[in-house]
Design a protein around this motif. Structure first.
Motif, PDB file in Angstrom:
ATOM      1  N   LEU A 271      -0.307  12.512   4.309  1.00  0.00           N
ATOM      2  CA  LEU A 271       0.531  11.566   3.587  1.00  0.00           C
ATOM      3  C   LEU A 271       1.977  12.043   3.588  1.00  0.00           C
ATOM      4  O   LEU A 271       2.256  13.241   3.496  1.00  0.00           O
ATOM      5  CB  LEU A 271       0.024  11.395   2.156  1.00  0.00           C
ATOM      6  N   GLY A 272       2.901  11.081   3.713  1.00  0.00           N
ATOM      7  CA  GLY A 272       4.319  11.382   3.801  1.00  0.00           C
ATOM      8  C   GLY A 272       4.864  11.967   2.511  1.00  0.00           C
ATOM      9  O   GLY A 272       4.223  11.949   1.452  1.00  0.00           O
ATOM     10  N   ASN A 273       6.076  12.466   2.591  1.00  0.00           N
ATOM     11  CA  ASN A 273       6.726  13.163   1.495  1.00  0.00           C
ATOM     12  C   ASN A 273       6.742  12.340   0.209  1.00  0.00           C
ATOM     13  O   ASN A 273       7.278  11.233   0.178  1.00  0.00           O
ATOM     14  CB  ASN A 273       8.161  13.514   1.917  1.00  0.00           C
ATOM     15  N   LYS A 274       6.128  12.894  -0.842  1.00  0.00           N
ATOM     16  CA  LYS A 274       6.037  12.287  -2.177  1.00  0.00           C
ATOM     17  C   LYS A 274       5.210  10.991  -2.188  1.00  0.00           C
ATOM     18  O   LYS A 274       5.361  10.170  -3.097  1.00  0.00           O
ATOM     19  CB  LYS A 274       7.433  12.014  -2.757  1.00  0.00           C
ATOM     20  N   GLN A 275       4.350  10.817  -1.195  1.00  0.00           N
ATOM     21  CA  GLN A 275       3.473   9.640  -1.144  1.00  0.00           C
ATOM     22  C   GLN A 275       2.009  10.057  -1.295  1.00  0.00           C
ATOM     23  O   GLN A 275       1.107   9.470  -0.703  1.00  0.00           O
ATOM     24  CB  GLN A 275       3.684   8.890   0.178  1.00  0.00           C
ATOM     25  N   GLN A 276       1.770  11.051  -2.112  1.00  0.00           N
ATOM     26  CA  GLN A 276       0.440  11.643  -2.234  1.00  0.00           C
ATOM     27  C   GLN A 276      -0.596  10.680  -2.791  1.00  0.00           C
ATOM     28  O   GLN A 276      -1.794  10.914  -2.652  1.00  0.00           O
ATOM     29  CB  GLN A 276       0.529  12.894  -3.114  1.00  0.00           C
ATOM     30  N   ASP A 277      -0.173   9.592  -3.425  1.00  0.00           N
ATOM     31  CA  ASP A 277      -1.130   8.651  -4.004  1.00  0.00           C
ATOM     32  C   ASP A 277      -1.465   7.494  -3.074  1.00  0.00           C
ATOM     33  O   ASP A 277      -2.143   6.544  -3.486  1.00  0.00           O
ATOM     34  CB  ASP A 277      -0.597   8.108  -5.334  1.00  0.00           C
ATOM     35  N   LEU A 278      -1.029   7.540  -1.819  1.00  0.00           N
ATOM     36  CA  LEU A 278      -1.342   6.451  -0.883  1.00  0.00           C
ATOM     37  C   LEU A 278      -2.826   6.392  -0.527  1.00  0.00           C
ATOM     38  O   LEU A 278      -3.351   5.333  -0.200  1.00  0.00           O
ATOM     39  CB  LEU A 278      -0.537   6.619   0.415  1.00  0.00           C
ATOM     40  N   LEU A 279      -3.496   7.536  -0.552  1.00  0.00           N
ATOM     41  CA  LEU A 279      -4.911   7.613  -0.179  1.00  0.00           C
ATOM     42  C   LEU A 279      -5.620   8.501  -1.191  1.00  0.00           C
ATOM     43  O   LEU A 279      -5.081   9.539  -1.603  1.00  0.00           O
ATOM     44  CB  LEU A 279      -5.051   8.202   1.230  1.00  0.00           C
ATOM     45  N   ASN A 280      -6.809   8.104  -1.591  1.00  0.00           N
ATOM     46  CA  ASN A 280      -7.627   8.906  -2.481  1.00  0.00           C
ATOM     47  C   ASN A 280      -7.736  10.328  -1.918  1.00  0.00           C
ATOM     48  O   ASN A 280      -8.227  10.540  -0.810  1.00  0.00           O
ATOM     49  CB  ASN A 280      -9.019   8.272  -2.595  1.00  0.00           C
ATOM     50  N   ASN A 281      -7.259  11.313  -2.683  1.00  0.00           N
ATOM     51  CA  ASN A 281      -7.246  12.690  -2.195  1.00  0.00           C
ATOM     52  C   ASN A 281      -8.635  13.298  -2.069  1.00  0.00           C
ATOM     53  O   ASN A 281      -8.788  14.395  -1.525  1.00  0.00           O
ATOM     54  CB  ASN A 281      -6.391  13.576  -3.101  1.00  0.00           C
ATOM     55  N   HIS A 282      -9.651  12.593  -2.571  1.00  0.00           N
ATOM     56  CA  HIS A 282     -11.034  13.048  -2.430  1.00  0.00           C
ATOM     57  C   HIS A 282     -11.705  12.446  -1.190  1.00  0.00           C
ATOM     58  O   HIS A 282     -12.856  12.772  -0.906  1.00  0.00           O
ATOM     59  CB  HIS A 282     -11.841  12.671  -3.675  1.00  0.00           C
ATOM     60  N   ALA A 283     -11.001  11.575  -0.482  1.00  0.00           N
ATOM     61  CA  ALA A 283     -11.579  10.924   0.694  1.00  0.00           C
ATOM     62  C   ALA A 283     -11.855  11.951   1.791  1.00  0.00           C
ATOM     63  O   ALA A 283     -11.142  12.951   1.937  1.00  0.00           O
ATOM     64  CB  ALA A 283     -10.629   9.842   1.211  1.00  0.00           C
ATOM     65  N   SER A 284     -12.886  11.671   2.588  1.00  0.00           N
ATOM     66  CA  SER A 284     -13.329  12.638   3.598  1.00  0.00           C
ATOM     67  C   SER A 284     -12.286  12.873   4.690  1.00  0.00           C
ATOM     68  O   SER A 284     -12.299  13.931   5.327  1.00  0.00           O
ATOM     69  CB  SER A 284     -14.634  12.162   4.234  1.00  0.00           C
ATOM     70  N   HIS A 285     -11.388  11.919   4.913  1.00  0.00           N
ATOM     71  CA  HIS A 285     -10.400  12.057   5.977  1.00  0.00           C
ATOM     72  C   HIS A 285      -9.011  12.425   5.450  1.00  0.00           C
ATOM     73  O   HIS A 285      -8.064  12.475   6.223  1.00  0.00           O
ATOM     74  CB  HIS A 285     -10.327  10.766   6.800  1.00  0.00           C
ATOM     75  N   TYR A 286      -8.897  12.673   4.142  1.00  0.00           N
ATOM     76  CA  TYR A 286      -7.613  13.114   3.583  1.00  0.00           C
ATOM     77  C   TYR A 286      -7.337  14.545   4.033  1.00  0.00           C
ATOM     78  O   TYR A 286      -8.150  15.448   3.829  1.00  0.00           O
ATOM     79  CB  TYR A 286      -7.636  13.033   2.061  1.00  0.00           C
ATOM     80  N   ALA A 287      -6.178  14.758   4.666  1.00  0.00           N
ATOM     81  CA  ALA A 287      -5.853  16.060   5.250  1.00  0.00           C
ATOM     82  C   ALA A 287      -4.748  16.789   4.512  1.00  0.00           C
ATOM     83  O   ALA A 287      -4.453  17.943   4.843  1.00  0.00           O
ATOM     84  CB  ALA A 287      -5.454  15.879   6.719  1.00  0.00           C
ATOM     85  N   GLY A 288      -4.100  16.145   3.547  1.00  0.00           N
ATOM     86  CA  GLY A 288      -3.038  16.806   2.810  1.00  0.00           C
ATOM     87  C   GLY A 288      -1.784  15.962   2.731  1.00  0.00           C
ATOM     88  O   GLY A 288      -1.763  14.793   3.124  1.00  0.00           O
ATOM     89  N   HIS A 289      -0.740  16.576   2.219  1.00  0.00           N
ATOM     90  CA  HIS A 289       0.499  15.878   1.879  1.00  0.00           C
ATOM     91  C   HIS A 289       1.664  16.727   2.378  1.00  0.00           C
ATOM     92  O   HIS A 289       1.745  17.922   2.076  1.00  0.00           O
ATOM     93  CB  HIS A 289       0.531  15.700   0.352  1.00  0.00           C
ATOM     94  N   LEU A 290       2.532  16.130   3.183  1.00  0.00           N
ATOM     95  CA  LEU A 290       3.666  16.854   3.747  1.00  0.00           C
ATOM     96  C   LEU A 290       4.882  16.697   2.840  1.00  0.00           C
ATOM     97  O   LEU A 290       5.354  15.582   2.609  1.00  0.00           O
ATOM     98  CB  LEU A 290       3.990  16.344   5.149  1.00  0.00           C
ATOM     99  N   HIS A 291       5.392  17.822   2.347  1.00  0.00           N
ATOM    100  CA  HIS A 291       6.565  17.817   1.482  1.00  0.00           C
ATOM    101  C   HIS A 291       7.272  19.141   1.679  1.00  0.00           C
ATOM    102  O   HIS A 291       6.883  19.962   2.527  1.00  0.00           O
ATOM    103  CB  HIS A 291       6.154  17.613   0.019  1.00  0.00           C
ATOM    104  N   LEU A 292       8.331  19.356   0.904  1.00  0.00           N
ATOM    105  CA  LEU A 292       9.116  20.580   1.085  1.00  0.00           C
ATOM    106  C   LEU A 292       8.290  21.841   0.842  1.00  0.00           C
ATOM    107  O   LEU A 292       8.566  22.892   1.425  1.00  0.00           O
ATOM    108  CB  LEU A 292      10.323  20.564   0.146  1.00  0.00           C
TER     109      LEU A 292
END
Length: 578
Positions: A271-292
């Motif tokens: 997920l893009g910078n500060k967009q951590q809520d775009l996808l359920n973080n418990h989903a099997s294909h969630y890989a993380g969140h890119l930020h500073l």
């Protein structure tokens, strides 16, 4: 902040005149933008707008500083999917609100700043508060100045186009003080841009079948190109960004489309910078969140990808920070793409829809292992063992306690600072939770955003996580929340320093003082002066019960956490002073 509700005309009061510039601006806000509240610091240069706002059904939300008004309006736009609107007085008000304009550019958000300007003909050098607004804001955003009532319809149309562009953004409308009460031709709205960003096609504006057909061709071509690359890639990654939420609208769930696409195509999703809520973080294909503050392990694994699909965002310095392999291909799908790699000009939402419903072959074992490796990494990074610290609480204690207890429909707002690294790393956001934060890194967003969220969703738990630096920039907006009777919970990470800059200072000028030390007031007594229950947390064993009390309080709460400066970031410590 006070909120003035619409009310009926008092007995004996004459009906207000119609057809003035004021009425046309109000009609535009209500009928064209579907705006229901106006954030403001009142001023005489736009008093007719405030005095007649109730006639149009607008609530006035009176804020203590224009920066707070801008941040609150920006947060409200994020929550509703509609343009946020604020009104300020002349050049000082516009200058104070400029920080929100900068933030709305960095993280595309429709934001309308209405400025009551100096009277027409006023000399900008000698006139009272008459600095040329186009001159000092025009380098940040489009500025539309109305100098004649006959220009109003065109000016409002231009504002609508900017707010509803494929990449929505902020715009400034300047109306001179002596123009508000002049007659204006009543517009029907037919000439104004209709719809939301979802209806736009490519980089074109709607209103023509030919343009719509062209946009659809661009979308189909982009989806086909992405599919072509994904079918041959061995280690692909999808980077999902902000514009996926703009197109889908406030009530739609882009996470459902992302999950369906990722599952079908066997694709890890960052997920893009500060967009951590775009996808359920418990989903099997969630890989993380890119930020500073993304962990090095996440950056290193991204460097192993042979294909990066950037959907609804741009491959900027933050997203691509760190190592990259020579043969890594990058495809960007965006209405106005920029950055390295191949550019596919198209609206991201319809492209995502097409990819989500397309048939995909069963992925080979290597591809499945690639996705599984991402999930294992993300799960491992969330495992935390807080360390005992001599100079305060390890903020990992607070983040993990908050993550355990955060309600399913909570709204979490973040200010800028290193403390947010613990939130991003250790709190897994569910499908019903929202995160409001700024990718541009502006300090001062946390409290005004929380106040706006508490007003917009009085039935949901709202929590602001802020540093001691950002709190005293805009924390005065707690007075706003008190006036309305709807307080958020506030968790303050107080390490007595501008921690992010202290970390840079330790690397660039070790042993030197670059002005990062802070002398703070007693923040518990400070919060109580706003009528907010508060307590201080100074030891790890106090954290979990304090977080529980903060979230349970219906009247808001403030936790003043004495955090460790040594533990300045979730990923690293400051060098030992010894």
């Amino acid at each position: 902040m006070t909120v003035t509700a619409p009310h009926a005309l008092e007995a004996g009061t004459a009906a207000p005149p119609t057809g003035t510039v004021t009425h046309e601006v109000l009609r535009f806000l209500r009928s064209e933008l579907d705006c229901d509240r106006l954030f403001t610091v009142p001023g005489e240069a736009f008093l007719p707008l405030l005095g007649r706002a109730w006639e149009a059904g607008l609530r006035l939300v009176t804020v203590r500083h224009e920066a707070g008004a801008g941040f609150a309006a920006l947060a409200d736009a994020r929550l509703t999917g509609r343009a946020g609107v604020l009104a300020v007085n002349r050049s000082p008000g516009a200058a104070n609100a400029a920080i929100a304009l900068d933030a709305a550019v960095a993280d595309p958000t429709p934001l309308l700043l209405i400025v009551g300007g100096a009277e027409r003909g006023c000399d900008p050098r000698t006139g009272f508060q008459a600095t040329d607004i186009e001159a000092f804001l025009g380098g940040i955003v489009p500025v539309v100045t109305v100098t004649d009532a006959g220009e109003l319809a065109d000016a409002l149309q231009r504002c609508a186009e900017e707010l509803r562009a494929p990449v929505p953004g902020p715009v400034v409308l300047v109306v001179p003080e002596d123009l508000w009460e002049e007659p204006a031709a009543q517009a029907t709205g037919a000439g104004l841009v209709q719809g939301v960003p979802e209806a736009h096609t490519g980089s074109e504006r709607p209103g023509s079948d030919a343009l719509s057909d062209r946009g659809q061709r661009l979308q189909r071509r982009a989806a086909a190109r992405v599919r072509e690359e994904l079918l041959t890639a061995q280690r692909p990654v999808l980077l999902a960004g902000r514009l996926l939420r703009c197109g889908a609208g406030a009530d739609a769930e882009p996470g459902a489309l992302l999950a369906r696409f990722a599952e079908a195509a066997c694709l890890p999703v960052l997920l893009g910078n500060k967009q951590q809520d775009l996808l359920n973080n418990h989903a099997s294909h969630y890989a993380g969140h890119l930020h500073l503050g993304s962990p090095k392990a996440t950056r290193d694994r991204l460097a192993q990808a042979d294909l990066v699909i950037v959907l609804g965002d741009r491959a900027d310095d933050i997203h691509l920070h760190g190592p990259r392999i020579d043969n890594q291909r990058i495809l960007t799908v965006h209405p106005a793409p920029a950055g390295p790699g191949e550019m596919l000009t198209a609206d991201a939402v319809p492209v995502l829809r097409e990819l989500a419903r397309a048939p995909w072959p069963t992925a080979p074992a290597g591809r499945q292992e690639w996705v599984g490796g991402w999930r294992a990494l993300e799960t491992g990074l969330r495992e935390v063992v807080p360390q005992p610290r001599d100079d305060g609480v390890d903020f990992a204690e607070v983040a993990t306690a908050l993550g355990r207890r955060l309600p399913e429909n909570a709204v979490l707002t973040l200010d800028a600072g290193n403390f947010s690294s613990w939130v991003h790393r250790y709190i897994a956001l569910g499908a019903g939770q929202r995160l409001l934060a700024l990718s541009g890194g502006s300090m001062g967003f946390g409290v005004p955003a929380a106040v706006a969220a508490a007003l917009r969703h009085p039935d949901r738990t709202v929590v602001a996580v802020v540093g001691d630096g950002g709190l005293l920039m805009t924390g005065n907006e707690l007075a706003t929340a008190r006036a309305e009777g709807r307080m958020p919970a506030v968790i303050v990470a107080d390490n007595g320093s501008y921690g992010t800059i202290r970390a840079h200072q330790a690397r660039a000028f070790p042993g030197r003082d670059c002005g990062t030390d802070l002398a703070n007031p007693d923040l518990v007594r400070w919060a109580e002066s706003f009528g907010l229950p508060a307590e201080r947390v100074e030891a790890p064993h106090q954290v979990d019960p304090a977080v529980r009390r903060a979230l349970a309080s219906r009247g808001g709460y403030l936790l003043h956490v004495r955090t460790s400066l040594q533990a300045v970031h979730a990923n690293f410590d400051l060098p030992s002073r010894r």
